[in-house]
Design a protein around this motif. Structure first.
Motif, mmCIF file in Angstrom:
data_model
loop_
_atom_site.group_PDB
_atom_site.id
_atom_site.type_symbol
_atom_site.label_atom_id
_atom_site.label_comp_id
_atom_site.label_asym_id
_atom_site.label_seq_id
_atom_site.Cartn_x
_atom_site.Cartn_y
_atom_site.Cartn_z
ATOM 1 N N ASP A 23 -10.634 58.192 91.679
ATOM 2 C CA ASP A 23 -10.811 56.805 91.465
ATOM 3 C C ASP A 23 -10.127 56.248 90.199
ATOM 4 O O ASP A 23 -10.231 57.160 89.355
ATOM 5 N N LEU A 24 -10.069 54.847 89.989
ATOM 6 C CA LEU A 24 -9.428 54.472 88.721
ATOM 7 C C LEU A 24 -10.353 53.710 87.860
ATOM 8 O O LEU A 24 -11.027 54.171 87.172
ATOM 9 N N ASP A 25 -10.891 52.387 88.333
ATOM 10 C CA ASP A 25 -11.707 51.816 87.439
ATOM 11 C C ASP A 25 -12.994 52.494 87.365
ATOM 12 O O ASP A 25 -13.942 52.814 88.130
ATOM 13 N N VAL A 54 -4.151 59.143 92.274
ATOM 14 C CA VAL A 54 -4.968 57.967 92.058
ATOM 15 C C VAL A 54 -5.109 57.215 93.289
ATOM 16 O O VAL A 54 -4.170 56.699 93.680
ATOM 17 N N THR A 56 -6.939 54.149 94.561
ATOM 18 C CA THR A 56 -7.748 52.876 93.913
ATOM 19 C C THR A 56 -7.918 51.505 94.627
ATOM 20 O O THR A 56 -6.763 51.406 95.598
ATOM 21 N N GLN A 60 -0.973 47.999 92.751
ATOM 22 C CA GLN A 60 -0.266 48.967 91.966
ATOM 23 C C GLN A 60 0.267 48.481 90.522
ATOM 24 O O GLN A 60 0.393 49.246 89.804
ATOM 25 N N VAL A 63 -2.415 49.986 88.161
ATOM 26 C CA VAL A 63 -2.021 51.458 88.309
ATOM 27 C C VAL A 63 -0.849 51.720 87.184
ATOM 28 O O VAL A 63 -0.979 52.771 86.343
ATOM 29 N N GLN A 66 -2.755 50.672 83.722
ATOM 30 C CA GLN A 66 -3.856 51.537 83.483
ATOM 31 C C GLN A 66 -3.646 52.902 83.229
ATOM 32 O O GLN A 66 -4.287 53.554 82.649
ATOM 33 N N VAL A 67 -2.634 53.527 84.024
ATOM 34 C CA VAL A 67 -2.287 54.651 84.057
ATOM 35 C C VAL A 67 -0.960 55.196 83.472
ATOM 36 O O VAL A 67 -0.737 55.911 82.536
ATOM 37 N N LEU A 82 0.301 58.141 93.921
ATOM 38 C CA LEU A 82 -0.138 56.959 93.823
ATOM 39 C C LEU A 82 -0.702 56.055 95.008
ATOM 40 O O LEU A 82 0.123 55.795 95.950
ATOM 41 N N PRO A 84 -2.418 52.714 95.649
ATOM 42 C CA PRO A 84 -3.376 51.664 95.396
ATOM 43 C C PRO A 84 -3.861 51.160 96.671
ATOM 44 O O PRO A 84 -3.685 51.389 97.793
#
Length: 262
Positions: A23-25, A54, A56, A60, A63, A66-67, A82, A84
């Motif tokens: 997950d991202l956040d 990732v 999330t 996108q 993503v 942040q990444v 990826l 999103p």
């Protein structure tokens, strides 16, 4: 019960893992913020050892900021996946650019229905009142997302807004009743997502497994919202091996543990 990462046998996790999905956040980074340098370093190094995804609820573009924008030169982009907007879109690095492999965009009619229902029920529940940071309702192409405090709300305000999740559940249930053909889920701390039915983080891990020629159980999924009402739960319910973290500092420790074992 999804184990907290320090409760897991990392030797066994490393042996079973064929792909690690994050997950991202509040897992890789704080909400809407880029990964910190030490996290970017460990994440980049991890892509040299194993395929990494990732997955999330965000767009996108997030993503990227942040990444991708903070990865080190050591990152192997060819081993990154990826996904999103809760897995409704899938990007891979091909011929020097990120290419959209698949998407499940909502029709214009379904988007309009989702926006109208979210607005009506949010107003009825009093969720359109009070402070707001940015857009409350966002069209993410494959997903319509309602954020009670706005897309740019500070993390502290988000965490405090609906501690028991009851407001999000009430909104999601009301909108789901309007849109039985679509999927409505409580997302992050303040959000409710509307997307095509059958396309969520469960779909994401199944798609990853199929495309990699592995089992869903060979995927380790790392997230902060692993309870039955959390938006990371569908990945575990689909059969991925879940590890719970309480923030990027935990994820950093987990990555260091995996790097020592892979």
């Amino acid at each position: 019960m999804v184990p907290f990462w320090t409760e897991a046998d990392l030797d066994a996790v490393a042996r079973r893992a064929r792909l690690v999905a994050f997950d991202l956040d509040n897992t890789l980074a704080r909400s809407k913020q880029p990964m910190l340098p030490e996290m970017a370093d460990r994440f980049s190094r991890l892509t040299r050892r194993i395929d990494v995804a990732v997955v999330t609820g965000g767009r996108q573009e997030l993503v990227v900021s942040q990444v991708l924008d903070v990865l080190t030169p050591e990152a192997d982009l060819g081993r990154l996946h990826l996904m999103p907007t809760s897995g409704t879109r899938y990007y891979r690095w091909r011929d020097g650019a990120w290419r959209l492999v698949l998407s499940h965009d909502l029709s214009s009619r379904d988007k309009a229905r989702a926006v109208a229902s979210l607005e009506r029920h949010a107003r009825a529940l009093g969720l359109m009142d009070g402070a707001c940071w940015g857009e409350r309702i966002e069209d993410r192409g494959s997903q319509i997302t309602f954020s009670a405090l706005g897309q740019q709300a500070p993390e502290e305000a988000k965490r405090a807004w609906d501690a028991d999740g009851s407001l999000k559940r009430r909104l999601a249930e009301a909108v789901q009743a309007d849109l039985p053909d679509l999927l409505v889920r409580a997302g992050g701390y303040t959000s409710v997502d509307v997307m095509a039915r059958g396309v969520d983080k469960a779909y994401a891990v199944r798609e990853l497994a199929a495309r990699q020629g592995i089992g869903v159980g060979d995927i380790v999924f790392v997230g902060d919202r692993m309870g039955p009402d959390g938006n990371d739960w569908p990945a575990v319910a689909a059969g991925a091996f879940g590890l719970r973290v309480d923030g990027p500092r935990d994820t950093l420790g987990l990555c260091e543990g995996l790097l020592a074992r892979l």
